[in-house]
Design an enzyme around this catalytic site. Sequence first.
Site, PDB file in Angstrom:
ATOM      1  N   ALA A  44       0.833  -1.203   0.000  1.00  0.00           N
ATOM      2  CA  ALA A  44       0.000   0.000   0.000  1.00  0.00           C
ATOM      3  C   ALA A  44       0.866   1.252   0.000  1.00  0.00           C
ATOM      4  CB  ALA A  44      -0.906   0.006   1.221  1.00  0.00           C
ATOM      5  N   ASN A 318       7.603  -3.952   6.339  1.00  0.00           N
ATOM      6  CA  ASN A 318       8.224  -2.631   6.222  1.00  0.00           C
ATOM      7  C   ASN A 318       9.250  -2.498   5.102  1.00  0.00           C
ATOM      8  OD1 ASN A 318       6.957  -1.301   8.624  1.00  0.00           O
ATOM      9  ND2 ASN A 318       7.763  -3.167   9.535  1.00  0.00           N
ATOM     10  N   LYS A 492      19.252 -36.137   2.185  1.00  0.00           N
ATOM     11  CA  LYS A 492      20.207 -37.041   1.556  1.00  0.00           C
ATOM     12  C   LYS A 492      19.387 -37.895   0.596  1.00  0.00           C
ATOM     13  CE  LYS A 492      23.559 -40.618   2.238  1.00  0.00           C
ATOM     14  NZ  LYS A 492      23.384 -42.003   2.655  1.00  0.00           N
TER      15      LYS A 492
HETATM   16  N1  GLY Z   1       2.858  -2.504   5.943  1.00  0.00           N
HETATM   17  C1  GLY Z   1       1.560  -2.988   5.878  1.00  0.00           C
HETATM   18  C2  GLY Z   1       1.400  -4.411   5.636  1.00  0.00           C
HETATM   19  O1  GLY Z   1       2.354  -5.125   5.497  1.00  0.00           O
HETATM   20  O2  GLY Z   1       0.282  -4.851   5.561  1.00  0.00           O
END
Ligand code: GLY
Length: 652
Positions: A44, A318, A492
């Site tokens: 967003a 973030n 393995k």
């Molecule tokens: N930063 C907003 C989210 O990850 O939804």
Amino acid sequence: MTSDILIIGGGIIGLAIAIELKKRGANVTAISHDFHAASAHKAAGMLAPSAEKIANQAMNELCRRSLHLYPDWTHKLEELSGLDTNYWGCGILAPVYEVGDTTPPAYWLDRQTIDYYQQGLGEEVIGGWWYPEDAQVDNRALAQALLTAAQNLGVELKEGIKVQSIGQKQQQVFGVQTNAGTISADHYILAAGAWTNELFPLPVRPRKGQMLSVRVPEFVPEIPLARILYGEEIYIVPRRDRRIIIGATNEDVGFTPHNTPAGIQTLLQQAIRLYPPIQNYPIEELWWGFRPATPDELPILGTSPCQNLTFATGHYRNGILLAPLTAALIADLIWEQKSDYLLTNFHYSRFHHQSSTSMLTHPTIKTTIDVATTNHNGRDVPAERLYEDKPLIIGGKTFQSRLMTGTGKYRNVEEMLSSVTASGCQIVTVAVRRVQTNAPGHEGLAEALDWTKIWMLPNTAGCQTAEDAVRVARLGREMAKLLGQEDNNFVKLEVIPDLKYLLPDPIGTLQAAEQLVKEGFAVLPYINADPMLALRLEEVGCATVMPLASPIGSGQGLKTTANIQIIIENAKVPVVVDAGIGSPSEAAQAMELGADALLINSAIALSKNPPAMAQAMKLATVAGRLAYLAGRMPVKDYASASSPLTGTITNN
Ligand code: GLY
């Protein structure tokens, strides 16, 4: 091709770093499957350290420092690209339905005051917090500006590249295997976001977010929202172009695609509760994305177990916010060797110290081979530091011991446990099928070992076809997870159709290896000592090759020496000699050839005193390794006296 720096990942983090390093004079290549598919396009664009209530102090500082870089950073990107990013210091309003705490900098606005700021809020809102420093950027516009800026600056952008594996040897990355061949560089940066774990065993998992957008209709003359609204598990982000973004769910469902009715229903309900006018706005678009989440929700930044590989991933919620500072700190680290004081908080080793992977050490720590020495009084003296060796690195994990063992064929569990301890091994292979079916001798076996100390190597013993092996490998990954090794992607690989000689099927093994590498496994294939097959397996991205010394369980010793030697000569991945070693002298011999490690099970389990034999094998492995590093004397045809013949005392 080679370049100074190769960035694996074409998302916002990868591109921001590419631009920063290019500006400082580096020759940079960024590779991506699809530059437009990165998570940055799905976000967003909120720049919201306050509204996101980031409690971790170092993370809070990281986010705030990055926020303050934003106006200048986007301005420069706009100059470089000629495109807008729509950075907007709009602040965030966080209306609440009941009284609670928040973190500064914030101002409390009661219902009456908040109405001055924003009309139309839901009836249940009692007031709200005003975060004046938080902001937003149009993440899609920003992603385009980054791509164009990178292009204009001369960053080499390679699209359509699917990375299969990161090839490593002796704590160095030597190349990245891709669908377009091997790509090499002096330094590598892993910025693969939610897909990181497919390439390196870091605990980064996808966390899905569903979103939608509506558009302010024509009949509403002005944009009705001037700030971001941040509610309970909902945010509403107005853009100046009349688009309004509504997000986001937070779902731990792996890479499950698509929007779901339940996801969209929750978003719409919460959004309408917070800001009712939105219920009449036309829906424009629905989409979803995958956040790269780590267990502590903090990014992984800085050095890695390989000297020429740097991590910049796991930004979780973030990534957009942290892009400018991540780019600056990573560029400082690589280009100027300057490590910001905050970076220690985000080092990958924080996961490995707490968990089963505690044997994974920082790259500067060297293994020392300690050998007890005897002084002239015949007493043991403390071990001398005789030789500094590099640790063994497999699939990005560092191991001090070069001996791996198994759990099969022991007379009882106690003997197995004492032998594992006496062997000093850090990797134990476990037959997934036998453990899962509680085959005789395997009851409770998986639970008996202390998996906080030992790294599990699930094996596909008992699989006769590639399909079978792939299925059992997946079960093995689940088994490792259940036993607490969340980030264990080792397998393995054994594909053995022939029950008499137990010889592995080369074609089935290659097919299964290809598939498992694609699924993010660190594949350790058990093979006949075939140098061409070893090369092919390495090319498809296997983490090691494991040639047999002689048939499994036969104890015949080294029968394939010449071929193992060629494999060792050619391999860029560790060569683990597996199967057939019967005695410590044979173990030492294999190590003297230059094998990187050994896997020994029967020779220990079937000896008269397994713990004692385990210890003997440990010493032999160390001795063989030391001898290899020391370099043996040349073999001569004739005797050559140890003492010089000149200067001897004679009668005359
Ligand atoms: N930063 C907003 C989210 O990850 O939804």
